[in-house]
Scaffold this motif. Sequence first.
Motif, mmCIF file in Angstrom:
data_model
loop_
_atom_site.group_PDB
_atom_site.id
_atom_site.type_symbol
_atom_site.label_atom_id
_atom_site.label_comp_id
_atom_site.label_asym_id
_atom_site.label_seq_id
_atom_site.Cartn_x
_atom_site.Cartn_y
_atom_site.Cartn_z
ATOM 1 N N PRO A 245 0.830 -1.203 0.000
ATOM 2 C CA PRO A 245 0.000 0.000 0.000
ATOM 3 C C PRO A 245 0.857 1.241 0.000
ATOM 4 N N SER A 246 0.508 2.209 -0.871
ATOM 5 C CA SER A 246 1.309 3.427 -0.972
ATOM 6 C C SER A 246 1.217 4.270 0.278
ATOM 7 N N ALA A 247 0.195 4.049 1.084
ATOM 8 C CA ALA A 247 0.049 4.831 2.314
ATOM 9 C C ALA A 247 1.067 4.440 3.361
ATOM 10 N N ALA A 248 1.721 3.308 3.188
ATOM 11 C CA ALA A 248 2.712 2.872 4.176
ATOM 12 C C ALA A 248 3.999 2.485 3.481
ATOM 13 N N GLU A 470 -6.470 4.867 9.475
ATOM 14 C CA GLU A 470 -6.450 5.978 10.424
ATOM 15 C C GLU A 470 -5.498 7.084 9.975
ATOM 16 N N ASN A 471 -4.343 6.678 9.428
ATOM 17 C CA ASN A 471 -3.356 7.677 9.003
ATOM 18 C C ASN A 471 -3.848 8.489 7.813
ATOM 19 N N ARG A 472 -4.620 7.849 6.926
ATOM 20 C CA ARG A 472 -5.165 8.600 5.793
ATOM 21 C C ARG A 472 -6.105 9.698 6.289
ATOM 22 N N LYS A 473 -6.959 9.349 7.249
ATOM 23 C CA LYS A 473 -7.871 10.357 7.799
ATOM 24 C C LYS A 473 -7.083 11.474 8.491
ATOM 25 N N ALA A 474 -6.132 11.064 9.347
ATOM 26 C CA ALA A 474 -5.359 12.063 10.097
ATOM 27 C C ALA A 474 -4.530 12.944 9.174
ATOM 28 N N SER A 475 -3.993 12.361 8.100
ATOM 29 C CA SER A 475 -3.156 13.134 7.167
ATOM 30 C C SER A 475 -3.969 14.222 6.477
ATOM 31 N N LEU A 476 -5.210 13.888 6.092
ATOM 32 C CA LEU A 476 -6.059 14.895 5.452
ATOM 33 C C LEU A 476 -6.373 16.034 6.418
ATOM 34 N N LEU A 697 -5.384 17.554 14.454
ATOM 35 C CA LEU A 697 -5.933 18.833 14.910
ATOM 36 C C LEU A 697 -4.881 19.626 15.676
ATOM 37 N N LYS A 698 -4.890 20.922 15.475
ATOM 38 C CA LYS A 698 -3.921 21.786 16.153
ATOM 39 C C LYS A 698 -4.160 21.779 17.661
#
Length: 741
Positions: A245-248, A470-476, A697-698
């Motif tokens: 997977p390109s996400a990892a 989870e990382n895809r969501k967090a990255s966006l 999130l900031k």
Amino acid sequence: MNKQSGIHYLREHRDAGDKFALPAEIVRIRDTVSAGLGDLLQGAFDAVDDSLFELANNARSNNEQNRYFEAMREIRIKRKGIEKHFQSAIAQLFNHPPRSNSSQHPDQEGQQPTADSLALVQHDELEEQVALNAMVSKSRAHFQGPLIQLQTRFSAVYPGASEDDPVNPLAPEHLCTAFVEAAQALEIQIRERLIVLKQFDRYVVSNLGMLLDEANRILIQAGVIPNFRYHGKTSPQTGTDQPAPSAAPERSMSAEEREAVSQQDEALFEQIRQLLNQQRTSSGQPPRSTDPSLHVIGGNELAQMLSALPQSPQNFQYGDLSGGEPMVVDLRQVVESLLSQTTTADGKTPALNEMDEDLINLVSMLFEFILDDYNLSAPIQVLISRLQIPILKVVIKDKAFFSKAGHPARRLLNSLARAGIGWSKSDEKTRDKLYDQIHTIVARILEEFDGDIALFEQLGDEFEQFLARENRKASLVEQRTREAERGRIKSQKAQETVDTLLQKKLFKQNIPESIRDILLNGWSRVMFLAYLRNDVENRWNNSVRVVDDLLWCLHPHLDDTERDQWVRVVPGLLKSLRAGLEEVSYNSSRLDEMMAELKHELTEAFRAHALAEAQEPLDREPEPEPEEEDLPQHPSAIEKQQKLEDAAVAEYVAQIDAIDIGTWVEFGLVNGASFRCKLTAIIDEADCFVFVNRMGLKVVEKTRTELAHEMRRGRLTVLEQGALIDRAMDAVVGTLRGKTG
């Protein structure tokens, strides 16, 4: 350094093979990397000098102090030569990049280090080799993704290179070996040499990420594989491709890289065993196989004996894995208890063989490190501590756990620790998906593990898929946060700059109120947009020039040359003012009337030459009034304290500048609580560092100086993000070296 290093091999064979002119993008990367590494190396040598000076100050005897001062003198004398040698080696790496299989001399390819071969190595050389391998392993794990992409792109550019025979001049093993060889010129003892290597690791190797990213960026701009996708090797079982997977991308290692990392791990594992063997030898323990009264148990026999062992002590239930403190299990005592209950067929006393005893000791030291590792958040630390007995069973059954980076159980532990680094004590366990997932994995291991290591592989794959989602969501979310913060801070900076500049230029200026209103409420908007859009057209400078020209034109002028210039400037000035105000739609209903008033005011100023001599010229800087600053002053107690604070915090600013984007840190609060967050953006225009949580999130925004103060007060800690097992093995090597030294 031994003669078999990659750099020696490069030097001996640099004239072999085809000669070719380096592509322009490679030359650009070489020059950029060479300059960057040179700057980093200077910082490393400065740190070495400081470390040796501090050791000399704290020396317990004159001889020890003289030793450190002599080392400082030796390094200062030869420093330039080492830097030059290192730069030359880097250039050579780009001109003649070593192949993936040429890190060792061809005559030595395929030979793995063994305990017997390592016994022939001098103790000092062994320590240096361990430090070198640790540097390489840590950097390969930390920068795995950029290294894979860079190797693929380099292999597409260099003639003769391919996916099966890749090249990467920036591989950590090549860079580290180049420095170690250059540092051989130093005639210093092993302790001082290890200090040099430690600072090289801290200042150079740990900061390779920015150079690797820049190299990738240059190749992408040149059109070399701009959209990186890794395609896995054909599976021998199915005969089909298995794309990663390109996400990892950090998991997408080529077969050659996996083999290289495994070889490094095997060498490090053998070195640890050698150090353990030295401990036994120094204590005078004879080999157990020579004692006729002992029945040595090992291998499958020991694995079968451990299979009857419960996965965990009975003092907690599986449903309460997160309760209490991290659990400490005395594994040696557990195994000895089992041995005492075992009866052998020959009636002899059962005893462990040395190899299995080493493995048990390693597992114990591994979990001692995990339980003391501040980089792991406490709740995740508690969960991982529950896996001591299952991991012991894994290690006894499959000894490749310590020698293979890709071992399923080792990979799963690394993934759990890496994912949990951002988990804070303040997070709500019952509502957190990540914590619930880790909790489930630990519970399944404790309940389902029956000796089949495939369970770890299955759980590892499931966890990686969960993390990818989870990382895809967090990255966006993080990307939106980063862009929003950049826009907000840049807008804030633009407004502050405009307001400050106008207030300064209009200070004590006697100009009509209507014109002051145009500048402060209308033209300020034009300047604001010009600041944000400033480009090759120099919109900002032009907007500031309009203000200067308007103020100049409002002053009376007696000199004929100035009056001629006034006549030339005013038409263009009025045109620029109208165009800018129309662009920002400032008071569009009265714009014609306002421009007429402005023209009238300018004309009146031009005609006012008769009063010019009686008035103080407005374009002359007003005479400064006597202020308290002109008088000699003595600094107040507050000012003195502030100077001391600024001096004390200066040394921490460099540490703040060394924090890379994506680094996790922990902030401590005044009430004793703490939270973890990740650096997502450094906005230079406002000297601002923006941090986000795991969700993207900031959570906090601070300046460089504020962060330095936080670090000085002990309320900011930079977390180490290398692979857990790799860091643990490095710590084990350090512990054993201290015991055998």
